[in-house]
Write an enzyme that holds these catalytic residues in place. Structure first.
Site, short mmCIF file in Angstrom:
data_model
loop_
_atom_site.label_atom_id
_atom_site.label_comp_id
_atom_site.label_asym_id
_atom_site.label_seq_id
_atom_site.Cartn_x
_atom_site.Cartn_y
_atom_site.Cartn_z
N GLU A 151 -7.09 4.66 7.78
CA GLU A 151 -6.89 6.09 7.52
C GLU A 151 -8.13 6.70 6.88
O GLU A 151 -8.47 7.86 7.15
CB GLU A 151 -5.63 6.28 6.64
N GLU A 207 -5.67 -4.88 10.36
CA GLU A 207 -4.65 -3.87 10.60
C GLU A 207 -4.96 -3.13 11.90
O GLU A 207 -5.75 -2.16 11.89
CB GLU A 207 -4.62 -2.87 9.44
N ASN A 209 0.87 -1.18 0.00
CA ASN A 209 0.00 0.00 0.00
C ASN A 209 0.91 1.23 0.00
O ASN A 209 1.49 1.57 1.02
CB ASN A 209 -0.88 -0.04 1.26
N LYS A 232 0.15 4.28 -0.26
CA LYS A 232 -0.47 5.48 0.33
C LYS A 232 -0.20 6.71 -0.56
O LYS A 232 -0.14 6.57 -1.78
CB LYS A 232 0.02 5.67 1.76
N GLY A 288 2.17 2.32 10.82
CA GLY A 288 3.12 3.42 10.69
C GLY A 288 3.80 3.78 12.00
O GLY A 288 4.46 4.82 12.10
N SER A 326 3.12 -2.06 10.37
CA SER A 326 4.56 -2.14 10.60
C SER A 326 5.17 -3.50 10.25
O SER A 326 6.04 -3.99 10.95
CB SER A 326 4.90 -1.74 12.04
N HIS A 341 -9.69 1.18 4.65
CA HIS A 341 -8.44 1.36 5.40
C HIS A 341 -8.68 2.28 6.59
O HIS A 341 -9.49 3.22 6.50
CB HIS A 341 -7.37 1.94 4.47
#
Ligand code: PGA
Length: 257
Positions: A97, A167, A9, A11, A173, A213, A95
């Site tokens: 985010e 996730e 991904n 991003k 991250g 991560s 996702h």
């Protein structure tokens, strides 16, 4: 057996030239790999260009998001229909985010899942709890809601077009990966839920990725867990060396050996 998937991904990273550079390294290095499904998810603006260079490769193309209507007066949006048109195979949906920054709800996410399937594409549905939810004992309820509502009104036969990515938000991250045991506990829970919703055949076949991560130095231990079928990789998918090492995870202890 479930074919493992390693998906990158990207991003909001990579110009067109940077994307080409990464793909030019990844493509030849992965040509011989036939036991792992490899996917990259670039930004919308380079999807078409990347699709052209992926043609001769073993790597599949994903988008990071879509709007649930195929066409219409939706300024600034991109639909699954159009992603199919430029050569995508997959769309990442839900996702964390997008859930957090863009306030996406399970209902909206479910509409997107249906639009992806209507366009004859496959979806990677992301679920995951925040640290607060984990520490307050809400984790299982949150994951159950995200999975059940995200997959609402889905015909059983279409589940072979769905990949689930677990996730945990606190691991994305942050450099703080879930331990292999923590990931396995949740993957086992998600597989049981899929069993309740769609039956044993579907739950046995559905691939469950871990994301948060994932790095070259933790992928082998994660993949050794019986219910982990791959990884959704953010930061480490931006560097060819790291992503290649993750794709070539060691299978010696894993369920795929
Ligand atoms: P990360 O991101 O690997 O950089 O933690 C994973 C993701 O958000 O998909």
């Amino acid at each position: 057996m479930r074919t493992p998937m390693i998906a990158g991904n990207w991003k909001l990273h990579k110009t067109k030239n940077e994307a080409f550079e990464l793909i030019r390294t990844l493509s030849p290095a992965t040509l011989e790999i036939d036991d792992v499904e490899i996917v990259v998810a670039p930004v919308f603006t380079v999807l078409d260009a990347v699709a052209q260079v992926l043609n001769e490769s073993n790597i599949k193309l994903a988008a990071q998001n879509c709007y649930p209507e195929p066409f219409g007066a939706f300024t600034g949006e991109v639909s699954a229909e159009l992603l199919k048109d430029v050569g995508c195979d997959y769309v990442i949906i839900g996702h964390s985010e997008r859930r957090k920054i863009f306030n996406e709800t399970d209902l909206f996410i479910n509409k997107k899942i249906h639009s992806v399937l209507d366009a004859d594409l496959k979806a990677i549905l992301c679920v995951g709890e925040t640290l607060d939810e984990r520490e307050n004992g809400q984790m299982f309820a949150v994951l159950k809601n995200q999975l059940t509502n995200g997959l609402a009104n889905l015909e059983h036969r279409l589940m072979d077009k769905i990949v689930i990515a677990y996730e945990p938000v606190w691991a994305i991250g942050t450099g703080r990966t879930a331990s292999p045991q923590q990931a396995q506990e949740i993957h086992f829970f998600l597989r049981s839920l899929i069993n309740d919703l769609f039956g044993p055949d579907v739950s046995e076949k559905t691939r469950l990725l871990y994301g948060g991560s994932v790095k070259p130095d933790n992928i082998d231990d994660l993949m050794a867990q019986p219910d982990l079928d791959g990884a959704l990789v953010g930061g480490a998918s931006l560097k060819s060396e790291d992503f290649l090492r993750i794709i070539k995870f060691k299978k010696s202890n894993s369920s795929f050996s």
